[in-house]
Design an enzyme around this catalytic site. Structure first.
Site, PDB file in Angstrom:
ATOM      1  CE  LYS A 299      -3.799  -2.629   2.182  1.00 18.42           C
ATOM      2  NZ  LYS A 299      -4.538  -2.709   3.270  1.00 18.42           N
TER       3      LYS A 299
ATOM      4  CG  ASP B 217      -8.995   0.302   4.879  1.00 21.65           C
ATOM      5  OD1 ASP B 217      -9.175   0.372   3.866  1.00 21.65           O
ATOM      6  OD2 ASP B 217      -8.576  -0.404   5.969  1.00 21.65           O
TER       7      ASP B 217
ATOM      8  CD  GLN C 270      -2.971  -4.414   6.695  1.00 16.32           C
ATOM      9  OE1 GLN C 270      -3.051  -3.373   5.999  1.00 16.32           O
ATOM     10  NE2 GLN C 270      -3.677  -5.404   6.258  1.00 16.32           N
TER      11      GLN C 270
END
Ligand code: NAP
Length: 285
Positions: free
Chosen positions: A59, A126, A103
């Site tokens: 990413k 996200d 994450q």
């Protein structure tokens, strides 16, 4: 059963993701030129799970290529919920950070939901907070979960309007199945969720005009259950580059189908980058 040239059309996620990243990079460059500040994504990794380390590295590399700065925070596996929440609150209040990615999974012993909720909604690129889930479910502006967001972009790119269609989502995880179903509902599909308690899953799948497979089990959905002409979106990604749909049998019945790899997968990071630039544009306006 092997595929033939008359099989379903493939939905090319790699190509669509590439175009989205190019468009995002151009927006990032323009924003940087206008404001003197490049968009910045903070990535937070707890522990050293090898898959998570790889995902975060990928990413960040994609960010760099698209002209998005990334700031990486690595925390030990022994981090407490309170410490992680404090880190995320700090990033939420930092004007130099426009988007935050925690994450997943954060590992045992941490209250992941409490951590997600410490991310300011305007930086939740996200799409993991309750606030984002609500706006996504109502079809209101906000950040969406990246993989379901990528699925919707794929459907749009191939002219699939979910309105009035029977959509069946197999899987109901917080990051994938559940938001995918809510986004389809917001676009006026009639949505059925299937999960590990579903009785007669095959019967439900056979009803699907649009099928989203998000199970995490290789070749779980069989071609014989695909309604002829259905749109089949395979979000699964299992060892050996195998999806959740038995591609070889499904491709002979579907109208449109995503390959694995090269379907849904590449869209996830592309949506993350696009949403990071969206966030930066709003915060730097
Ligand atoms: P997950 O959290 O493990 O959720 C799996 C879902 O499938 C659960 O809702 C579970 O039901 C359901 N399920 C499991 N076994 C089932 C069965 N036998 N019958 C019916 N339903 C069953 O997985 P996830 O994170 O959503 O990921 C799903 C797949 O998508 C994986 O292959 C993953 O690698 C892939 N994925 C891809 C991307 C991408 O970027 N392309 C991103 C995320 C995930 P219960 O809720 O009842 O347990």
């Amino acid at each position: 059963m092997s595929s033939t040239p008359t099989d379903a059309r493939l939905m090319d996620g790699s190509g669509l993701a590439r175009r989205l990243v190019e468009e995002t990079a151009a927006r990032a460059a323009d924003l940087t030129r206008r404001t003197g500040t490049p968009p910045c994504l903070a990535t937070v990794l707890v522990g050293e799970d090898p898959a998570s380390v790889t995902y975060v590295r990928m990413k960040r590399a994609r960010c760099e290529k698209a002209g998005i700065r990334s700031r990486h925070v690595e925390l030990p596996a022994t981090t407490t919920t309170a410490e992680l929440v404090a880190t995320l609150e700090g990033l939420s209040n930092d004007p130099g950070v426009h988007g935050i990615l925690l994450q997943h999974p954060v590992g045992p012993g941490i209250d992941e939901r409490a951590a997600f909720e410490a991310i300011a909604p305007e930086k939740d690129v996200d799409g993991v907070t309750f606030s984002s889930f609500a706006t996504m479910s109502f079809g209101l502006p906000g950040f969406v979960s990246c993989t379901p967001g990528g699925i919707m972009r794929l459907l749009d790119a191939y002219g699939v309007d979910p309105a009035g269609k029977r959509a069946v989502v197999v899987g109901r995880s917080a990051i994938l199945g559940k938001p995918a179903g809510m986004m389809l509902l917001a676009r006026n599909a009639t949505v059925t969720y299937c999960h590990s308690h579903t009785a007669d899953l095959s019967a439900a799948v056979r009803e699907a005009d649009v099928l989203v497979a998000a199970v995490g089990r290789p070749r779980f959905i069989k071609g014989e259950d695909i309604k002829p002409g259905a749109v089949v979106v395979d979000a699964g990604y299992n060892p050996g580059n195998v999806g959740d749909v038995d591609f070889d049998t499904a491709v002979t019945r579907a109208g449109l189908i995503t390959p694995v790899p090269g379907g849904v997968g590449p869209m996830t990071i592309a949506v993350l980058l696009a949403q990071t630039v969206d966030a930066a544009e709003r915060q730097l306006a």
